[in-house]
Design a protein around this motif. Structure first.
Motif, PDB file in Angstrom:
ATOM      1  N   ALA A 141       1.110  -1.348  -0.449  1.00  0.00           N
ATOM      2  CA  ALA A 141       0.044  -0.018   0.072  1.00  0.00           C
ATOM      3  C   ALA A 141       0.814   1.429   0.149  1.00  0.00           C
ATOM      4  O   ALA A 141       0.861   2.356  -0.609  1.00  0.00           O
ATOM      5  CB  ALA A 141      -1.170  -0.537   1.026  1.00  0.00           C
ATOM      6  N   LEU A 142       1.950   0.942   0.707  1.00  0.00           N
ATOM      7  CA  LEU A 142       3.095   2.636   0.699  1.00  0.00           C
ATOM      8  C   LEU A 142       3.304   2.300  -0.785  1.00  0.00           C
ATOM      9  O   LEU A 142       3.672   3.553  -1.313  1.00  0.00           O
ATOM     10  CB  LEU A 142       3.845   1.873   1.528  1.00  0.00           C
ATOM     11  CG  LEU A 142       3.427   2.283   3.294  1.00  0.00           C
ATOM     12  CD1 LEU A 142       4.836   2.009   4.320  1.00  0.00           C
ATOM     13  CD2 LEU A 142       2.789   3.444   3.396  1.00  0.00           C
ATOM     14  N   LEU A 143       3.751   1.624  -1.459  1.00  0.00           N
ATOM     15  CA  LEU A 143       4.361   1.364  -2.832  1.00  0.00           C
ATOM     16  C   LEU A 143       3.389   2.459  -3.302  1.00  0.00           C
ATOM     17  O   LEU A 143       4.084   2.901  -4.664  1.00  0.00           O
ATOM     18  CB  LEU A 143       4.132  -0.086  -3.483  1.00  0.00           C
ATOM     19  CG  LEU A 143       5.351  -0.045  -4.664  1.00  0.00           C
ATOM     20  CD1 LEU A 143       6.616   0.627  -4.806  1.00  0.00           C
ATOM     21  CD2 LEU A 143       5.563  -1.857  -4.799  1.00  0.00           C
ATOM     22  N   THR A 167      13.763  -1.972  -1.279  1.00  0.00           N
ATOM     23  CA  THR A 167      14.014  -0.573  -0.128  1.00  0.00           C
ATOM     24  C   THR A 167      13.256  -1.386   0.913  1.00  0.00           C
ATOM     25  O   THR A 167      13.531  -1.557   1.834  1.00  0.00           O
ATOM     26  CB  THR A 167      14.121   0.307  -0.824  1.00  0.00           C
ATOM     27  OG1 THR A 167      14.999  -0.329  -1.922  1.00  0.00           O
ATOM     28  CG2 THR A 167      14.293   0.967   0.258  1.00  0.00           C
ATOM     29  N   LEU A 168      12.037  -1.314   0.414  1.00  0.00           N
ATOM     30  CA  LEU A 168      10.598  -2.217   1.743  1.00  0.00           C
ATOM     31  C   LEU A 168      10.823  -2.846   2.504  1.00  0.00           C
ATOM     32  O   LEU A 168      10.571  -3.631   3.678  1.00  0.00           O
ATOM     33  CB  LEU A 168       9.173  -1.271   1.604  1.00  0.00           C
ATOM     34  CG  LEU A 168       9.199   0.050   1.336  1.00  0.00           C
ATOM     35  CD1 LEU A 168       7.471  -0.210   0.697  1.00  0.00           C
ATOM     36  CD2 LEU A 168       9.182   0.955   1.730  1.00  0.00           C
ATOM     37  N   THR A 169      11.571  -4.260   2.014  1.00  0.00           N
ATOM     38  CA  THR A 169      11.699  -6.203   2.122  1.00  0.00           C
ATOM     39  C   THR A 169      12.558  -5.403   3.558  1.00  0.00           C
ATOM     40  O   THR A 169      13.665  -4.766   3.219  1.00  0.00           O
ATOM     41  CB  THR A 169      12.014  -6.270   1.417  1.00  0.00           C
ATOM     42  OG1 THR A 169      11.688  -6.453  -0.085  1.00  0.00           O
ATOM     43  CG2 THR A 169      11.994  -7.944   1.732  1.00  0.00           C
ATOM     44  N   GLY A 170      11.961  -6.344   4.363  1.00  0.00           N
ATOM     45  CA  GLY A 170      12.959  -6.377   5.710  1.00  0.00           C
ATOM     46  C   GLY A 170      12.937  -4.884   7.077  1.00  0.00           C
ATOM     47  O   GLY A 170      13.618  -5.233   7.789  1.00  0.00           O
ATOM     48  N   VAL A 171      12.157  -4.383   6.431  1.00  0.00           N
ATOM     49  CA  VAL A 171      12.038  -2.821   7.550  1.00  0.00           C
ATOM     50  C   VAL A 171      10.240  -2.777   8.047  1.00  0.00           C
ATOM     51  O   VAL A 171       9.715  -3.856   6.965  1.00  0.00           O
ATOM     52  CB  VAL A 171      12.323  -1.953   6.813  1.00  0.00           C
ATOM     53  CG1 VAL A 171      13.579  -1.623   6.541  1.00  0.00           C
ATOM     54  CG2 VAL A 171      11.367  -1.511   6.069  1.00  0.00           C
ATOM     55  N   ASN A 172      10.344  -2.778   9.019  1.00  0.00           N
ATOM     56  CA  ASN A 172       9.163  -2.470   9.342  1.00  0.00           C
ATOM     57  C   ASN A 172       8.162  -1.106   8.522  1.00  0.00           C
ATOM     58  O   ASN A 172       8.537  -0.450   7.726  1.00  0.00           O
ATOM     59  CB  ASN A 172       8.770  -2.585  10.927  1.00  0.00           C
ATOM     60  CG  ASN A 172       9.413  -1.171  11.444  1.00  0.00           C
ATOM     61  OD1 ASN A 172       9.478   0.046  10.311  1.00  0.00           O
ATOM     62  ND2 ASN A 172       9.620  -1.323  12.532  1.00  0.00           N
ATOM     63  N   VAL A 173       6.368  -1.106   8.657  1.00  0.00           N
ATOM     64  CA  VAL A 173       6.183  -0.645   8.000  1.00  0.00           C
ATOM     65  C   VAL A 173       6.323   0.962   7.998  1.00  0.00           C
ATOM     66  O   VAL A 173       6.433   2.247   7.227  1.00  0.00           O
ATOM     67  CB  VAL A 173       4.429  -0.411   8.215  1.00  0.00           C
ATOM     68  CG1 VAL A 173       3.885   0.291   7.802  1.00  0.00           C
ATOM     69  CG2 VAL A 173       4.375  -2.155   7.959  1.00  0.00           C
ATOM     70  N   TYR A 174       6.740   1.603   9.867  1.00  0.00           N
ATOM     71  CA  TYR A 174       7.414   2.312   9.806  1.00  0.00           C
ATOM     72  C   TYR A 174       8.136   3.581   9.372  1.00  0.00           C
ATOM     73  O   TYR A 174       8.341   4.122   9.753  1.00  0.00           O
ATOM     74  CB  TYR A 174       6.728   3.096  11.532  1.00  0.00           C
ATOM     75  CG  TYR A 174       5.292   2.350  12.064  1.00  0.00           C
ATOM     76  CD1 TYR A 174       4.127   3.788  11.363  1.00  0.00           C
ATOM     77  CD2 TYR A 174       4.603   1.557  12.265  1.00  0.00           C
ATOM     78  CE1 TYR A 174       2.583   3.415  11.738  1.00  0.00           C
ATOM     79  CE2 TYR A 174       3.525   0.974  12.223  1.00  0.00           C
ATOM     80  CZ  TYR A 174       2.494   2.392  12.726  1.00  0.00           C
ATOM     81  OH  TYR A 174       1.426   1.872  12.721  1.00  0.00           O
ATOM     82  N   VAL A 175       9.306   2.513   9.276  1.00  0.00           N
ATOM     83  CA  VAL A 175      10.555   2.770   8.423  1.00  0.00           C
ATOM     84  C   VAL A 175      10.078   2.670   6.830  1.00  0.00           C
ATOM     85  O   VAL A 175      10.408   3.957   6.116  1.00  0.00           O
ATOM     86  CB  VAL A 175      11.825   0.987   9.146  1.00  0.00           C
ATOM     87  CG1 VAL A 175      12.889   1.899   7.791  1.00  0.00           C
ATOM     88  CG2 VAL A 175      12.163   1.760  10.283  1.00  0.00           C
TER      89      VAL A 175
END
Length: 250
Positions: A141-143, A167-175
């Motif tokens: 959804a952020l993407l 980039t979003l892989t491995g980080v939490n939603v807020y990061v």
């Protein structure tokens, strides 16, 4: 023949990619239409936004996305997903109210608009069979919000935002929100700039919110359509993005 081969045979990847390309082009055309109505060049829109507002925009975007992620998700348990035209109409009316008082009310309206847009994106995720509260779906959804935005005229299709999935892989939603916010802040800045004139800004805000609602709905269809196609066929997400890029270049 294994199950993967059976699924790949049943799913027409070329037809699915063609449909996603159509949606991508439709999303971009919405912004062009609004710019034509306003008679504003895309590159000059941000110049209409006061410097102090630009300085606060990224922080406001981070806070808005954080609130939108939880508020939109929470509201789904109380109010069922609506048809796209209902979401568009509601977001448009929110824009009218936000545009009545110029920049002051536009800034106050911004978090509500972002929440409505997020709610629409989550509805598309659910439509494609994904749980909006699942971590990967929230990142996808952020993407959607990493896309360039509707008020950008570009001759070359820009799919670089889809690489943010890695980039979003491995980080939490807020990061992830912190990573996406700078790009979205620029997009929202164009919206705010279009609402800086009181009274007249109400009509402009209605037009821009209509454009943004339609744009992010279509981009959500692209993102989650690619994800579902990857799941159905076993084709890597990145490979599907390359097929989409090739189709858009035709």
């Amino acid at each position: 023949m294994d199950d993967t081969e059976l699924v790949q045979r049943d799913v027409d990847i070329d037809a699915a990619i063609a449909d996603l390309a159509r949606r991508y082009r439709a999303a971009g055309n919405l912004g062009v239409q609004v710019l034509n109505v306003l008679n504003w060049p895309a590159e000059g829109v941000m110049d209409r936004l006061p410097e102090n507002a630009r300085a606060r925009l990224e922080t406001a975007t981070v806070r808005g996305l954080e609130a939108a992620m939880s508020a939109a998700s929470g509201s789904r348990s109380l109010v069922k997903d609506q048809k796209p035209w209902v979401n568009t109409a509601t977001t448009t009316m929110v824009g009218v109210v936000g545009g009545l008082g110029g920049l002051t009310t536009a800034l106050a309206e911004l978090p509500l608009t972002v929440t409505m847009l997020m709610r629409s994106v989550q509805a598309v995720a659910a439509e494609h069979g994904f749980d909006p509260d699942e971590e990967q779906t929230r990142k996808d959804a952020l993407l959607v919000f990493a896309a360039a935005g509707p008020m950008v005229q570009g001759k070359t299709p820009d799919l670089t935002f889809l690489s943010s999935r890695v980039t979003l892989t491995g980080v939490n939603v807020y990061v992830g929100i912190g990573l996406i916010a700078p790009r979205l802040a620029v997009v929202l800045g164009r919206k705010l700039a279009a609402q800086t004139i009181p009274v007249i800004g109400a009509a402009t805000a209605a037009a821009t919110n209509y454009s943004y609602s339609g744009y992010y709905h279509e981009m959500a269809q692209v993102v989650f359509g690619l994800r579902r196609l990857a799941d159905q066929t076993g084709t890597p997400f990145d490979a599907l993005v390359e097929l989409l890029a090739a189709r858009l270049d035709d």
